[in-house]
Design a protein around this motif. Structure first.
Motif, mmCIF file in Angstrom:
data_model
loop_
_atom_site.group_PDB
_atom_site.id
_atom_site.type_symbol
_atom_site.label_atom_id
_atom_site.label_comp_id
_atom_site.label_asym_id
_atom_site.label_seq_id
_atom_site.Cartn_x
_atom_site.Cartn_y
_atom_site.Cartn_z
ATOM 1 N N LEU A 4 0.836 -1.181 0.000
ATOM 2 C CA LEU A 4 0.000 0.000 0.000
ATOM 3 C C LEU A 4 0.874 1.236 0.000
ATOM 4 N N GLN A 12 -2.283 11.521 3.618
ATOM 5 C CA GLN A 12 -2.971 11.178 2.389
ATOM 6 C C GLN A 12 -4.405 10.773 2.708
ATOM 7 N N ALA A 16 -5.416 4.801 4.401
ATOM 8 C CA ALA A 16 -5.392 3.410 3.961
ATOM 9 C C ALA A 16 -5.692 2.494 5.139
ATOM 10 N N VAL A 23 -10.399 0.984 2.922
ATOM 11 C CA VAL A 23 -9.893 1.478 1.647
ATOM 12 C C VAL A 23 -8.457 1.004 1.467
ATOM 13 N N ARG A 25 -5.049 1.692 -0.782
ATOM 14 C CA ARG A 25 -4.364 2.608 -1.694
ATOM 15 C C ARG A 25 -3.247 1.819 -2.358
ATOM 16 N N SER A 27 -0.278 1.339 -5.148
ATOM 17 C CA SER A 27 0.662 1.987 -6.047
ATOM 18 C C SER A 27 0.660 1.277 -7.396
ATOM 19 N N THR A 54 -2.093 6.079 -8.322
ATOM 20 C CA THR A 54 -2.580 5.323 -7.169
ATOM 21 C C THR A 54 -4.037 4.954 -7.378
ATOM 22 N N ILE A 56 -7.498 3.958 -5.690
ATOM 23 C CA ILE A 56 -8.180 4.134 -4.402
ATOM 24 C C ILE A 56 -9.352 3.160 -4.394
#
Length: 263
Positions: A4, A12, A16, A23, A25, A27, A54, A56
């Motif tokens: 993540l 951010q 996460a 959620v 996140r 990469s 990224t 989401i």
């Protein structure tokens, strides 16, 4: 398996938390153009730039723990690659409520109404629009105590029902509700379970809903800025008292609104 995306010096949003109702996140690395990402056949919000993209990803409350994945394409017609991540376990509390019997054991006409409304709201929840959101940090739509947390396993009149898929905020009837993020009104209605309801579209499959309202002071198509008042708290639908039920949705999945709020 890619890790993540970790927050650096700046926070951010959303935070996460790869658990059911959370959620992820993910990469995606660098690319000249925004990749196309799907969870199953559902499009996923992708933000960033050519240096770093990224995904989401909203994780359903019913998601099993263990490995999950999305598919990534460089273009809509390019071959897809898998990006995997892990869903950790999370234990949610149970809540027992006593409500009007007709809202638990539905009469045939009420069941038919609910099924019509559910079909309509499925259409609303499939909204995936542009432009994409410029920011994801939200503000709490009404001041007040969070009276019932996301993910509670609910028991109405002794009968188990679906987990609570939003955040309840204690507030008096008539309290103005403000948009937590810029968006467009995509649905206004009076529904059997949710009562007075408004849906906002923030772009890219990020939606928010507001239920049990006493007044809806907006109409479909209205464009709201962050902080604009557009409806009022009430006690309509299946409720035990006045409050705002606030839901946040990513890729047609209700996720914990707290992940979008400052602590």
């Amino acid at each position: 398996m890619p890790a993540l995306v970790r927050a650096g010096t700046a926070q951010q949003w959303p935070q996460a938390l790869a658990v059911p109702g959370g959620v992820a996140r993910l990469s995606l690395g660098p690319a000249a153009d925004r990749p196309v990402v799907h969870a199953g056949d559902i499009p996923v919000l992708v933000l960033g730039d050519a240096i770093e993209w990224t995904a989401i990803v909203g994780i359903p409350l019913a998601a099993p723990t263990g490995e999950a994945e999305v598919t990534v394409q460089a273009t809509p017609t390019a071959p897809a690659r898998r990006v995997a991540y892990r869903v950790a376990a999370k234990q949610y509390r149970e809540q027992r409520l006593t409500v009007a019997p007709r809202t638990v054991d539905l009469a045939p006409e009420d069941l038919a109404r609910h099924e019509r409304e559910r079909a309509h709201q499925q259409h609303v929840m499939a909204t995936f629009s542009t432009p994409l959101p410029e920011e994801l940090q939200m503000r709490q739509p009404v001041p007040g105590r969070r009276s019932s947390s996301f993910g509670l396993r609910r028991v109405f009149n002794g009968q188990a029902r679906n987990p609570h898929s939003g955040m309840d905020i204690a507030a008096a009837t008539g309290t103005p509700v403000a948009a937590p993020l810029a968006g467009r009104v995509i649905d206004v209605g009076d529904y059997f379970f949710n009562g007075g309801t408004v849906w906002l579209d923030h772009g890219g499959g990020l939606l928010s809903m507001y239920c049990h309202l006493s007044r809806m002071e907006c109409q479909v198509g209205d464009v709201l800025r962050t902080g604009d008042a557009f409806c009022r708290v009430g006690a309509t639908g299946r409720v035990t008292g006045p409050h705002l039920h606030w839901g946040v949705m990513l890729n047609r999945t209700m996720v914990d609104p707290a992940l979008f709020l400052p602590a």
